[in-house]
Design a protein around this motif. Structure first.
Motif, PDB file in Angstrom:
ATOM      1  N   LEU A  14       0.812  -1.210   0.000  1.00  0.00           N
ATOM      2  CA  LEU A  14       0.000   0.000   0.000  1.00  0.00           C
ATOM      3  C   LEU A  14       0.848   1.263   0.000  1.00  0.00           C
ATOM      4  O   LEU A  14       0.312   2.351   0.039  1.00  0.00           O
ATOM      5  CB  LEU A  14      -0.929   0.009   1.225  1.00  0.00           C
ATOM      6  CG  LEU A  14      -1.874  -1.174   1.355  1.00  0.00           C
ATOM      7  CD1 LEU A  14      -2.764  -0.966   2.574  1.00  0.00           C
ATOM      8  CD2 LEU A  14      -2.720  -1.330   0.107  1.00  0.00           C
ATOM      9  N   GLN A  15       2.161   1.115   0.037  1.00  0.00           N
ATOM     10  CA  GLN A  15       3.037   2.278   0.094  1.00  0.00           C
ATOM     11  C   GLN A  15       2.930   3.072  -1.198  1.00  0.00           C
ATOM     12  O   GLN A  15       2.766   2.509  -2.285  1.00  0.00           O
ATOM     13  CB  GLN A  15       4.497   1.838   0.297  1.00  0.00           C
ATOM     14  CG  GLN A  15       4.765   1.211   1.642  1.00  0.00           C
ATOM     15  CD  GLN A  15       4.852   2.258   2.733  1.00  0.00           C
ATOM     16  OE1 GLN A  15       4.770   3.443   2.443  1.00  0.00           O
ATOM     17  NE2 GLN A  15       5.013   1.825   3.956  1.00  0.00           N
ATOM     18  N   ALA A  36     -10.303   7.515 -12.118  1.00  0.00           N
ATOM     19  CA  ALA A  36     -11.022   6.861 -13.213  1.00  0.00           C
ATOM     20  C   ALA A  36     -10.357   5.534 -13.576  1.00  0.00           C
ATOM     21  O   ALA A  36     -11.038   4.536 -13.881  1.00  0.00           O
ATOM     22  CB  ALA A  36     -11.064   7.782 -14.430  1.00  0.00           C
ATOM     23  N   GLU A  37      -9.031   5.515 -13.552  1.00  0.00           N
ATOM     24  CA  GLU A  37      -8.303   4.278 -13.838  1.00  0.00           C
ATOM     25  C   GLU A  37      -8.464   3.276 -12.704  1.00  0.00           C
ATOM     26  O   GLU A  37      -8.606   2.068 -12.951  1.00  0.00           O
ATOM     27  CB  GLU A  37      -6.827   4.604 -14.056  1.00  0.00           C
ATOM     28  CG  GLU A  37      -5.985   3.409 -14.473  1.00  0.00           C
ATOM     29  CD  GLU A  37      -4.531   3.789 -14.722  1.00  0.00           C
ATOM     30  OE1 GLU A  37      -3.709   2.872 -14.959  1.00  0.00           O
ATOM     31  OE2 GLU A  37      -4.219   5.000 -14.673  1.00  0.00           O
ATOM     32  N   LEU A  38      -8.453   3.787 -11.448  1.00  0.00           N
ATOM     33  CA  LEU A  38      -8.559   2.894 -10.300  1.00  0.00           C
ATOM     34  C   LEU A  38      -9.910   2.187 -10.255  1.00  0.00           C
ATOM     35  O   LEU A  38     -10.008   1.039  -9.792  1.00  0.00           O
ATOM     36  CB  LEU A  38      -8.341   3.696  -9.009  1.00  0.00           C
ATOM     37  CG  LEU A  38      -8.253   2.917  -7.694  1.00  0.00           C
ATOM     38  CD1 LEU A  38      -6.951   2.110  -7.652  1.00  0.00           C
ATOM     39  CD2 LEU A  38      -8.312   3.868  -6.497  1.00  0.00           C
ATOM     40  N   GLU A  80      -1.606  -3.774 -10.371  1.00  0.00           N
ATOM     41  CA  GLU A  80      -1.935  -2.527 -11.064  1.00  0.00           C
ATOM     42  C   GLU A  80      -2.783  -1.616 -10.180  1.00  0.00           C
ATOM     43  O   GLU A  80      -2.599  -0.392 -10.155  1.00  0.00           O
ATOM     44  CB  GLU A  80      -2.695  -2.851 -12.358  1.00  0.00           C
ATOM     45  CG  GLU A  80      -2.924  -1.646 -13.262  1.00  0.00           C
ATOM     46  CD  GLU A  80      -1.644  -1.044 -13.797  1.00  0.00           C
ATOM     47  OE1 GLU A  80      -1.687   0.105 -14.263  1.00  0.00           O
ATOM     48  OE2 GLU A  80      -0.582  -1.721 -13.732  1.00  0.00           O
ATOM     49  N   HIS A  81      -3.710  -2.208  -9.429  1.00  0.00           N
ATOM     50  CA  HIS A  81      -4.532  -1.426  -8.497  1.00  0.00           C
ATOM     51  C   HIS A  81      -3.651  -0.779  -7.428  1.00  0.00           C
ATOM     52  O   HIS A  81      -3.820   0.406  -7.095  1.00  0.00           O
ATOM     53  CB  HIS A  81      -5.584  -2.337  -7.852  1.00  0.00           C
ATOM     54  CG  HIS A  81      -6.508  -1.616  -6.908  1.00  0.00           C
ATOM     55  ND1 HIS A  81      -6.179  -1.354  -5.589  1.00  0.00           N
ATOM     56  CD2 HIS A  81      -7.770  -1.103  -7.094  1.00  0.00           C
ATOM     57  CE1 HIS A  81      -7.169  -0.727  -5.005  1.00  0.00           C
ATOM     58  NE2 HIS A  81      -8.153  -0.561  -5.890  1.00  0.00           N
ATOM     59  N   ARG A  95      -0.528  -0.033  -7.695  1.00  0.00           N
ATOM     60  CA  ARG A  95       0.330   0.983  -8.293  1.00  0.00           C
ATOM     61  C   ARG A  95      -0.423   2.307  -8.443  1.00  0.00           C
ATOM     62  O   ARG A  95       0.084   3.370  -8.095  1.00  0.00           O
ATOM     63  CB  ARG A  95       0.828   0.507  -9.659  1.00  0.00           C
ATOM     64  CG  ARG A  95       1.820   1.462 -10.316  1.00  0.00           C
ATOM     65  CD  ARG A  95       2.081   1.078 -11.758  1.00  0.00           C
ATOM     66  NE  ARG A  95       0.891   1.252 -12.577  1.00  0.00           N
ATOM     67  CZ  ARG A  95       0.495   2.447 -13.072  1.00  0.00           C
ATOM     68  NH1 ARG A  95       1.193   3.541 -12.792  1.00  0.00           N
ATOM     69  NH2 ARG A  95      -0.590   2.517 -13.815  1.00  0.00           N
ATOM     70  N   VAL A  96      -1.647   2.234  -8.961  1.00  0.00           N
ATOM     71  CA  VAL A  96      -2.447   3.449  -9.153  1.00  0.00           C
ATOM     72  C   VAL A  96      -2.804   4.068  -7.806  1.00  0.00           C
ATOM     73  O   VAL A  96      -2.771   5.300  -7.636  1.00  0.00           O
ATOM     74  CB  VAL A  96      -3.710   3.130  -9.969  1.00  0.00           C
ATOM     75  CG1 VAL A  96      -4.610   4.355 -10.082  1.00  0.00           C
ATOM     76  CG2 VAL A  96      -3.328   2.618 -11.354  1.00  0.00           C
ATOM     77  N   ARG A  97      -3.138   3.236  -6.846  1.00  0.00           N
ATOM     78  CA  ARG A  97      -3.471   3.732  -5.494  1.00  0.00           C
ATOM     79  C   ARG A  97      -2.267   4.437  -4.880  1.00  0.00           C
ATOM     80  O   ARG A  97      -2.388   5.487  -4.240  1.00  0.00           O
ATOM     81  CB  ARG A  97      -3.903   2.561  -4.619  1.00  0.00           C
ATOM     82  CG  ARG A  97      -4.413   2.917  -3.222  1.00  0.00           C
ATOM     83  CD  ARG A  97      -5.040   1.677  -2.628  1.00  0.00           C
ATOM     84  NE  ARG A  97      -5.527   1.886  -1.280  1.00  0.00           N
ATOM     85  CZ  ARG A  97      -4.829   1.616  -0.175  1.00  0.00           C
ATOM     86  NH1 ARG A  97      -3.587   1.140  -0.292  1.00  0.00           N
ATOM     87  NH2 ARG A  97      -5.346   1.808   1.021  1.00  0.00           N
ATOM     88  N   GLY A  98      -1.087   3.863  -5.030  1.00  0.00           N
ATOM     89  CA  GLY A  98       0.120   4.506  -4.523  1.00  0.00           C
ATOM     90  C   GLY A  98       0.389   5.836  -5.195  1.00  0.00           C
ATOM     91  O   GLY A  98       0.843   6.793  -4.555  1.00  0.00           O
ATOM     92  N   ALA A  99       0.113   5.910  -6.520  1.00  0.00           N
ATOM     93  CA  ALA A  99       0.288   7.174  -7.235  1.00  0.00           C
ATOM     94  C   ALA A  99      -0.675   8.235  -6.715  1.00  0.00           C
ATOM     95  O   ALA A  99      -0.330   9.418  -6.621  1.00  0.00           O
ATOM     96  CB  ALA A  99       0.090   6.948  -8.737  1.00  0.00           C
TER      97      ALA A  99
END
Length: 288
Positions: free
Chosen positions: A16-17, A49-51, A60-61, A63-67
């Motif tokens: 989750l980091q 929107a991507e998440l 991938e989820h 990665r987007v959450r971390g971003a």
């Protein structure tokens, strides 16, 4: 003051980091704070929107959450800056606020038409306030006084900015329309957020710690009242009897030595001592 391990908010698990800084999107060169804020909002909308189309727990989820977390950390720092007067390390406050940011990201629904910063700010600030309420304050403060202290703290910052100096108690009281006693009580209550160790050295004055400067119980203190009483009673005796008592109990002379000193018999000295004791006991207000 370092947050105790038992109460400090734990960092999110590794998956989750947020992304490391080198992978986070860089703001355009020469961009202004206003344009950076707009870019962050636009990026946040794209990421949400991507998440939405990704399954939770997938790489991938995550990665987007971390971003998303990385992109909105300035929002946490902005909220944490409101608590800089609490004498708590700012990195600890930011860490707590980041937990609130993560919770807001997990609950946010972009279809409701609300901007994410508007939705996330109450959650971030609430998490920080909960941290101060539950883990930092070392002395219990009544709720009304605690709420008033927040107003006093805000008014102090505003008046300091306006006048270029620390405001007086009267100025703060006039600003909030409360009494000066209430302002002083709030300032005292604010100190409950930070406790100083008795063993800590005093910064700036070169003095030892508070523990080294605390007083101690004088073993002779209990005899002060008795010494004062004896002094009061002795002056009521005849001069010769006062001298006999002084020779006997202050100079530690025997009755025979006192008789030689005064030129009277030892028996007479004994009678004078007995009579002096009887007078002292009869005048002793404590025993009476």
């Amino acid at each position: 003051m370092t947050v105790p391990a038992s109460t400090a908010p734990q960092a999110p698990p590794q998956h989750l980091q947020p992304l490391p800084p080198e992978t986070a999107p860089d703001p355009p060169a020469g961009s202004t704070p206003k344009s950076r804020g707009a870019d962050t909002r636009a990026l946040t909308q794209v990421l949400f929107a991507e998440l939405k189309g990704l399954d939770p727990g997938t790489p991938e989820h995550n990665r987007v959450r971390g971003a998303l977390i990385e992109a909105n950390l300035p929002l946490v720092r902005y909220a944490a800056a409101r608590f800089r007067s609490r004498n708590e390390p700012m990195e600890d406050v930011v860490q707590v606020g980041t937990i609130g940011l993560i919770n807001a990201i997990d609950r946010f629904d972009p279809d409701r038409g609300v901007q994410f910063p508007t939705f996330a700010m109450p959650t971030v600030v609430g998490e920080i306030k909960r941290y101060f309420r539950d883990n930092v304050r070392t002395v219990h403060v009544p709720r009304r006084l605690h709420e008033l202290w927040v107003q006093v703290s805000g008014a102090t910052e505003d008046l300091t900015t306006a006048h270029g100096r620390s405001p007086t108690t009267a100025e703060i009281a006039e600003r909030l329309r409360i009494s000066e006693d209430e302002v002083l009580a709030c300032i005292e209550a604010g100190r409950s957020y930070h406790a100083t160790s008795l063993e800590a050295a005093q910064e700036g004055d070169g003095l030892p710690g508070l523990l080294d400067r605390l007083g101690y119980e004088d073993p002779a203190l209990a005899g002060v009242e008795h010494r004062d009483l004896v002094r009061h009673l002795l002056v009521q005796l005849p001069e010769r009897e006062q001298r006999i008592l002084l020779l006997r109990y202050y100079n530690n002379l025997t009755q025979s030595q006192i008789s030689a000193e005064l030129g009277v018999s030892q028996m007479h000295v004994s009678r004078l001592l007995a009579r002096s004791f009887a007078r002292l006991r009869s005048a002793n207000r404590i025993e009476a």
